[in-house]
Design a protein around this motif. Structure first.
Motif, PDB file in Angstrom:
ATOM      1  N   LEU A 193     -17.489   7.117  -1.442  1.00  0.00           N
ATOM      2  CA  LEU A 193     -16.035   7.130  -1.527  1.00  0.00           C
ATOM      3  C   LEU A 193     -15.472   8.073  -0.472  1.00  0.00           C
ATOM      4  O   LEU A 193     -16.161   8.963   0.029  1.00  0.00           O
ATOM      5  CB  LEU A 193     -15.575   7.546  -2.920  1.00  0.00           C
ATOM      6  N   THR A 194     -14.225   7.843  -0.130  1.00  0.00           N
ATOM      7  CA  THR A 194     -13.545   8.693   0.837  1.00  0.00           C
ATOM      8  C   THR A 194     -12.387   9.421   0.154  1.00  0.00           C
ATOM      9  O   THR A 194     -11.704   8.858  -0.693  1.00  0.00           O
ATOM     10  CB  THR A 194     -12.982   7.876   2.013  1.00  0.00           C
ATOM     11  N   ILE A 195     -12.197  10.663   0.545  1.00  0.00           N
ATOM     12  CA  ILE A 195     -11.041  11.449   0.101  1.00  0.00           C
ATOM     13  C   ILE A 195     -10.289  11.866   1.360  1.00  0.00           C
ATOM     14  O   ILE A 195     -10.866  12.476   2.260  1.00  0.00           O
ATOM     15  CB  ILE A 195     -11.457  12.700  -0.696  1.00  0.00           C
ATOM     16  N   GLU A 196      -8.990  11.556   1.427  1.00  0.00           N
ATOM     17  CA  GLU A 196      -8.231  11.841   2.640  1.00  0.00           C
ATOM     18  C   GLU A 196      -7.242  12.986   2.452  1.00  0.00           C
ATOM     19  O   GLU A 196      -6.949  13.394   1.329  1.00  0.00           O
ATOM     20  CB  GLU A 196      -7.499  10.589   3.112  1.00  0.00           C
ATOM     21  N   ASP A 197      -6.742  13.445   3.587  1.00  0.00           N
ATOM     22  CA  ASP A 197      -5.813  14.571   3.574  1.00  0.00           C
ATOM     23  C   ASP A 197      -4.366  14.167   3.825  1.00  0.00           C
ATOM     24  O   ASP A 197      -3.540  15.004   4.174  1.00  0.00           O
ATOM     25  CB  ASP A 197      -6.248  15.638   4.583  1.00  0.00           C
ATOM     26  N   THR A 198      -4.066  12.884   3.641  1.00  0.00           N
ATOM     27  CA  THR A 198      -2.681  12.427   3.738  1.00  0.00           C
ATOM     28  C   THR A 198      -1.910  12.898   2.506  1.00  0.00           C
ATOM     29  O   THR A 198      -2.445  12.917   1.398  1.00  0.00           O
ATOM     30  CB  THR A 198      -2.633  10.897   3.813  1.00  0.00           C
ATOM     31  N   LEU A 199      -0.658  13.269   2.719  1.00  0.00           N
ATOM     32  CA  LEU A 199       0.188  13.653   1.597  1.00  0.00           C
ATOM     33  C   LEU A 199       0.655  12.385   0.889  1.00  0.00           C
ATOM     34  O   LEU A 199       1.465  11.633   1.407  1.00  0.00           O
ATOM     35  CB  LEU A 199       1.399  14.460   2.079  1.00  0.00           C
ATOM     36  N   LEU A 200       0.113  12.154  -0.297  1.00  0.00           N
ATOM     37  CA  LEU A 200       0.430  10.967  -1.085  1.00  0.00           C
ATOM     38  C   LEU A 200       0.747  11.386  -2.514  1.00  0.00           C
ATOM     39  O   LEU A 200       0.147  12.332  -3.029  1.00  0.00           O
ATOM     40  CB  LEU A 200      -0.766   9.993  -1.087  1.00  0.00           C
ATOM     41  N   PRO A 201       1.670  10.684  -3.170  1.00  0.00           N
ATOM     42  CA  PRO A 201       2.583   9.670  -2.641  1.00  0.00           C
ATOM     43  C   PRO A 201       3.521  10.276  -1.587  1.00  0.00           C
ATOM     44  O   PRO A 201       3.586  11.497  -1.433  1.00  0.00           O
ATOM     45  CB  PRO A 201       3.365   9.212  -3.880  1.00  0.00           C
TER      46      PRO A 201
ATOM     47  N   ASP B 130       0.829  -1.199   0.000  1.00  0.00           N
ATOM     48  CA  ASP B 130       0.000   0.000   0.000  1.00  0.00           C
ATOM     49  C   ASP B 130       0.870   1.258   0.000  1.00  0.00           C
ATOM     50  O   ASP B 130       0.998   1.950   1.007  1.00  0.00           O
ATOM     51  CB  ASP B 130      -0.907  -0.027   1.241  1.00  0.00           C
ATOM     52  N   ILE B 131       1.474   1.547  -1.159  1.00  0.00           N
ATOM     53  CA  ILE B 131       2.334   2.729  -1.274  1.00  0.00           C
ATOM     54  C   ILE B 131       1.890   3.606  -2.452  1.00  0.00           C
ATOM     55  O   ILE B 131       2.682   4.268  -3.104  1.00  0.00           O
ATOM     56  CB  ILE B 131       3.818   2.346  -1.411  1.00  0.00           C
TER      57      ILE B 131
ATOM     58  N   ALA C 222      10.262  10.143   6.068  1.00  0.00           N
ATOM     59  CA  ALA C 222       9.939   8.780   6.496  1.00  0.00           C
ATOM     60  C   ALA C 222       8.571   8.707   7.169  1.00  0.00           C
ATOM     61  O   ALA C 222       7.896   7.673   7.120  1.00  0.00           O
ATOM     62  CB  ALA C 222      11.012   8.260   7.447  1.00  0.00           C
ATOM     63  N   LYS C 223       8.159   9.788   7.816  1.00  0.00           N
ATOM     64  CA  LYS C 223       6.893   9.792   8.543  1.00  0.00           C
ATOM     65  C   LYS C 223       5.754  10.272   7.648  1.00  0.00           C
ATOM     66  O   LYS C 223       5.953  11.051   6.725  1.00  0.00           O
ATOM     67  CB  LYS C 223       7.009  10.701   9.768  1.00  0.00           C
ATOM     68  N   THR C 224       4.556   9.769   7.961  1.00  0.00           N
ATOM     69  CA  THR C 224       3.366  10.190   7.234  1.00  0.00           C
ATOM     70  C   THR C 224       3.123  11.680   7.448  1.00  0.00           C
ATOM     71  O   THR C 224       3.229  12.186   8.568  1.00  0.00           O
ATOM     72  CB  THR C 224       2.136   9.407   7.710  1.00  0.00           C
ATOM     73  N   GLN C 225       2.796  12.373   6.373  1.00  0.00           N
ATOM     74  CA  GLN C 225       2.516  13.803   6.442  1.00  0.00           C
ATOM     75  C   GLN C 225       1.117  14.101   5.929  1.00  0.00           C
ATOM     76  O   GLN C 225       0.527  13.305   5.185  1.00  0.00           O
ATOM     77  CB  GLN C 225       3.538  14.583   5.615  1.00  0.00           C
ATOM     78  N   LEU C 226       0.612  15.251   6.316  1.00  0.00           N
ATOM     79  CA  LEU C 226      -0.698  15.693   5.866  1.00  0.00           C
ATOM     80  C   LEU C 226      -0.555  16.915   4.962  1.00  0.00           C
ATOM     81  O   LEU C 226       0.390  17.689   5.089  1.00  0.00           O
ATOM     82  CB  LEU C 226      -1.584  16.070   7.058  1.00  0.00           C
ATOM     83  N   ILE C 227      -1.498  17.066   4.051  1.00  0.00           N
ATOM     84  CA  ILE C 227      -1.584  18.308   3.312  1.00  0.00           C
ATOM     85  C   ILE C 227      -2.152  19.377   4.247  1.00  0.00           C
ATOM     86  O   ILE C 227      -2.648  19.064   5.336  1.00  0.00           O
ATOM     87  CB  ILE C 227      -2.463  18.163   2.051  1.00  0.00           C
TER      88      ILE C 227
ATOM     89  N   TYR D 180      -5.837  10.784  -6.086  1.00  0.00           N
ATOM     90  CA  TYR D 180      -4.879  10.610  -7.183  1.00  0.00           C
ATOM     91  C   TYR D 180      -4.325  11.913  -7.734  1.00  0.00           C
ATOM     92  O   TYR D 180      -4.064  12.041  -8.929  1.00  0.00           O
ATOM     93  CB  TYR D 180      -5.507   9.734  -8.286  1.00  0.00           C
ATOM     94  N   GLY D 181      -4.112  12.873  -6.837  1.00  0.00           N
ATOM     95  CA  GLY D 181      -3.489  14.121  -7.267  1.00  0.00           C
ATOM     96  C   GLY D 181      -4.040  15.320  -6.521  1.00  0.00           C
ATOM     97  O   GLY D 181      -4.428  15.221  -5.352  1.00  0.00           O
ATOM     98  N   ASN D 182      -4.109  16.450  -7.206  1.00  0.00           N
ATOM     99  CA  ASN D 182      -4.619  17.659  -6.567  1.00  0.00           C
ATOM    100  C   ASN D 182      -6.145  17.704  -6.619  1.00  0.00           C
ATOM    101  O   ASN D 182      -6.790  16.720  -6.970  1.00  0.00           O
ATOM    102  CB  ASN D 182      -3.982  18.902  -7.198  1.00  0.00           C
ATOM    103  N   ALA D 183      -6.719  18.853  -6.297  1.00  0.00           N
ATOM    104  CA  ALA D 183      -8.170  18.957  -6.223  1.00  0.00           C
ATOM    105  C   ALA D 183      -8.859  18.652  -7.557  1.00  0.00           C
ATOM    106  O   ALA D 183      -9.947  18.069  -7.585  1.00  0.00           O
ATOM    107  CB  ALA D 183      -8.561  20.354  -5.732  1.00  0.00           C
TER     108      ALA D 183
END
Length: 289
Positions: free
Chosen positions: A111-119, A58-59, A125-130, A90-93
């Motif tokens: 569906l869910t849209i999250e605020d995690t910074l992905l990829p 899951d990356i 190394a740590k999970t970040q948020l937008i 899958y990208g920006n807004a």
């Protein structure tokens, strides 16, 4: 059952008084199993989607096209309403807007849209948020991309375990203000955290995993949790079964000695064999001679 019927069913669950557990689904057979066992809604997780479609962890390597196509296969196979984990859209807004359009067309009930910074960002190394502002923009774009008003759009945040509970509350309140239909919360570690988020908001809550002390569905229902996930054990069990079966065959075990194989009766039921034979008789003239 039409796509709108499926979405209205999901909405009735969110507006009801109970907390339910969804069935983790990832392909045509798993969704039919969940349907036949009486699950009221299916959950198509991003992690299990990556495993089932790509065989990758899951990356965030799976693409929108691949996710939507797998959802389309499941929609064809079963009328069970499915909530799709659309990750970061899958990208920006603007990408979020298209994600909503594609999953709506594929038959998703929600569906869910999250605020995690992905990829994952380079060197982090740590999970970040937008930022909260970007998260709000994504929620607004998701709602704008919706063509069927019955499609459920959920704002998701894992801030409670990434930044702070106060940040999680601020984000939940901001996403609620955009007009999303529900809040999807992950990273909750204690009852007090869930209670604080529930007290600060008014929307139905979907809980993405929680410690054992929060397993009581009556307690969760009292906190406005309407759907509480329980992981993706079905895919894990299926993988173990396939591995053990192939290993036994590779090592020379006779087919007759293999254990845990699906029966012909269950296979026929899950493939809707009886209904298909009826169609063959009707349209191909089979069985009339």
């Amino acid at each position: 059952m039409t796509f709108r019927d499926r979405r209205e069913k999901l909405r009735s669950i969110l507006s009801g008084p109970r907390c339910i557990r969804p069935g983790s689904v990832y392909d045509a057979i798993s969704i039919r199993i969940a349907e036949d066992l009486g699950f009221e809604v299916g959950m198509f997780g991003g992690s299990v989607a990556s495993l089932a479609v790509l065989g990758d962890p899951d990356i965030t390597l799976i693409t929108l096209t691949e996710l939507a196509e797998q959802m389309r296969r499941m929609s064809r196979a079963s009328p069970l309403p499915v909530l799709v984990d659309a990750d970061h859209g899958y990208g920006n807004a603007l990408n979020v807007r298209r994600t909503v359009q594609e999953l709506e067309a594929a038959g998703a009930a929600g569906l869910t849209i999250e605020d995690t910074l992905l990829p994952q960002a380079f060197g982090e190394a740590k999970t970040q948020l937008i930022s909260l502002q970007e998260g709000v923009g994504k929620m607004k774009a998701a709602l704008d991309g919706r063509g069927d008003a019955s499609l459920v759009v959920m704002g998701r945040t894992g801030a409670a375990s990434i930044t702070s509970l106060d940040d999680a509350i601020a984000r939940a309140k901001a996403y609620e203000a955009t007009g999303v239909d529900a809040l999807f919360v992950t990273g909750i570690k204690a009852r007090r955290e869930l209670e604080a988020i529930a007290a600060a908001t008014t929307l139905p809550i979907v809980l993405g995993g929680a410690p054992e002390e929060m397993s009581d569905v009556n307690y969760l229902a009292a906190q406005r949790v309407r759907i509480a996930l329980q992981g993706h054990a079905p895919f894990a069990a299926a993988t173990r079964a396939v591995y053990d079966t192939l290993k036994a065959l590779r090592e020379g075990s006779p087919l007759q000695q293999l254990k845990g194989l699906v029966s012909a009766e269950l296979t026929a039921r899950l493939t809707r064999d009886g209904a298909m034979k009826g169609k063959a008789a009707e349209f191909l003239g089979l069985g009339k001679r």
